[in-house]
Design an enzyme around this catalytic site. Sequence first.
Site, mmCIF file in Angstrom:
data_model
loop_
_atom_site.group_PDB
_atom_site.id
_atom_site.type_symbol
_atom_site.label_atom_id
_atom_site.label_comp_id
_atom_site.label_asym_id
_atom_site.label_seq_id
_atom_site.Cartn_x
_atom_site.Cartn_y
_atom_site.Cartn_z
ATOM 1 N N GLY A 121 -18.199 26.218 -57.246
ATOM 2 C CA GLY A 121 -16.926 26.880 -56.787
ATOM 3 C C GLY A 121 -16.117 26.776 -58.152
ATOM 4 O O GLY A 121 -14.900 27.065 -57.896
ATOM 5 N N LEU A 122 -16.731 26.738 -59.456
ATOM 6 C CA LEU A 122 -15.840 26.810 -60.653
ATOM 7 C C LEU A 122 -16.181 27.893 -61.403
ATOM 8 O O LEU A 122 -16.028 27.882 -62.657
ATOM 9 C CB LEU A 122 -16.163 25.380 -61.325
ATOM 10 C CG LEU A 122 -15.634 24.358 -60.513
ATOM 11 C CD1 LEU A 122 -16.022 22.906 -61.231
ATOM 12 C CD2 LEU A 122 -14.310 24.074 -60.244
ATOM 13 N N ASP A 169 -11.977 35.364 -60.457
ATOM 14 C CA ASP A 169 -12.939 34.556 -61.292
ATOM 15 C C ASP A 169 -13.164 35.280 -62.626
ATOM 16 O O ASP A 169 -12.856 34.709 -63.704
ATOM 17 C CB ASP A 169 -14.151 34.107 -60.650
ATOM 18 C CG ASP A 169 -14.160 33.740 -59.271
ATOM 19 O OD1 ASP A 169 -12.922 33.340 -58.912
ATOM 20 O OD2 ASP A 169 -15.148 33.980 -58.789
HETATM 21 C C1 GLA Z 1 -14.892 33.111 -54.763
HETATM 22 C C2 GLA Z 1 -14.854 34.582 -55.023
HETATM 23 C C3 GLA Z 1 -13.622 35.081 -55.583
HETATM 24 C C4 GLA Z 1 -12.615 34.705 -54.561
HETATM 25 C C5 GLA Z 1 -12.798 33.009 -53.935
HETATM 26 C C6 GLA Z 1 -11.913 32.783 -52.749
HETATM 27 O O1 GLA Z 1 -14.794 32.506 -55.898
HETATM 28 O O2 GLA Z 1 -15.995 34.899 -56.314
HETATM 29 O O3 GLA Z 1 -13.513 36.384 -55.770
HETATM 30 O O4 GLA Z 1 -12.572 35.544 -53.366
HETATM 31 O O5 GLA Z 1 -14.110 32.997 -53.842
HETATM 32 O O6 GLA Z 1 -10.551 32.721 -53.016
#
Ligand code: GLA
Length: 380
Positions: A121-122, A169
């Site tokens: 998640g990074l 992101d």
């Molecule tokens: C992932 C997606 C982002 C966003 C997040 C949740 O990182 O790539 O676009 O939607 O989840 O906030």
Amino acid sequence: MNIQNLEQSFSTYFNSKPEFIVRAPGRVNLIGEHTDYNDGFVLPMAIDRAVWMALSPRDDSQIRIRSLDLEADSVFDLNSLTKGKGWAEYIKGVAYELQNAGYSLRGFDAVMTGNIPRGAGLSSSAAVELAAARAFAATSGFAWDAAQMAKFAQKAENEWVGVNCGIMDQMASAVCIEGHVLFLDCRSLEYQLAPLPEGISIVILDTSTRRGLVDSAYNERRSQCEEAAFWFGVRALRDVGVLDFKRKTKEERLDEVVLKRARHIVTENARVLEAYKMMKAGDIKRLGELFNASHDSLRDDFEVTNDALNIMVSCAREQQSCYGARMTGAGFGGCAVALVREEYAGEFTKNVSDVYRQRSGLEAGIYNCRPSEGANLVNR
Ligand code: GLA
């Protein structure tokens, strides 16, 4: 990251010195989760973990890349891009979008390495995309327009790789500057950069859990949000305020699950706006409360946390030095982020890692990270 080692690896593979080194960072989102695809607000920052590429242009249209971490090669031709599987798709996708938009690209030889944990998640994938865009800008000699490149990278991820992500992101990896957080309006893409207040540490807490089915759960959340926007009669949930939400859901019946999803987005957008204000005003205590409220809403209303994330967040919050903690990124596993009094960050790290191990039986990965610069050409 040791640039000399990277140069050395390039020389080993390609028998010459690289002409350019490019770098693109991962990101941690401080607050504003799942709001980006609802045209809402987010507050991420680029972190001091990144993807680096050493490269030299070629005279033909071939791309040859060695991934040092995966110990794998990818070779493809810019004139005949075809979809495949694996890490090189992010680079092909960016090449495809750039060429589709009229950029004329040269081939290159490259070695690539990075230190962003994958699947945590990074945004390691956004970092690869932006590093690729930066590499093409350097080797093909076009001007670097960070926000525009973020849009191409997102398009590559949506259409080439097939992951339906929002713009957060890629924008964070592209436009951030050192020491600052990014306040982004995901509808207009207007943004502001504000310094991270002094005296606090941003601590990333990796639960070491990863969940496979993130894509389908993510897409399901997206369609529930679209359904809610339709019900409210607006283009996106960004257009619903907290009071409108309360009034309308009192007057008319909305499916319970869809209502919960919408409530998260509506309240989360309000939290981002307040968080940005509090950050600029230096009110870290309130900022921490907003972190906590965001996590609770993601747990109860948006339902994207897992046990490990909830355990991690409570371990963090129990520490006196912690102002607030929440999951970060898409959820279902991966990382939490905590706002910690800087002078106690060491003690915080040790305590959280001990307590988390006792309660979950898992080893946490903990990184105290600093806000870093977006995708750049490394000066040598
Ligand atoms: C992932 C997606 C982002 C966003 C997040 C949740 O990182 O790539 O676009 O939607 O989840 O906030």
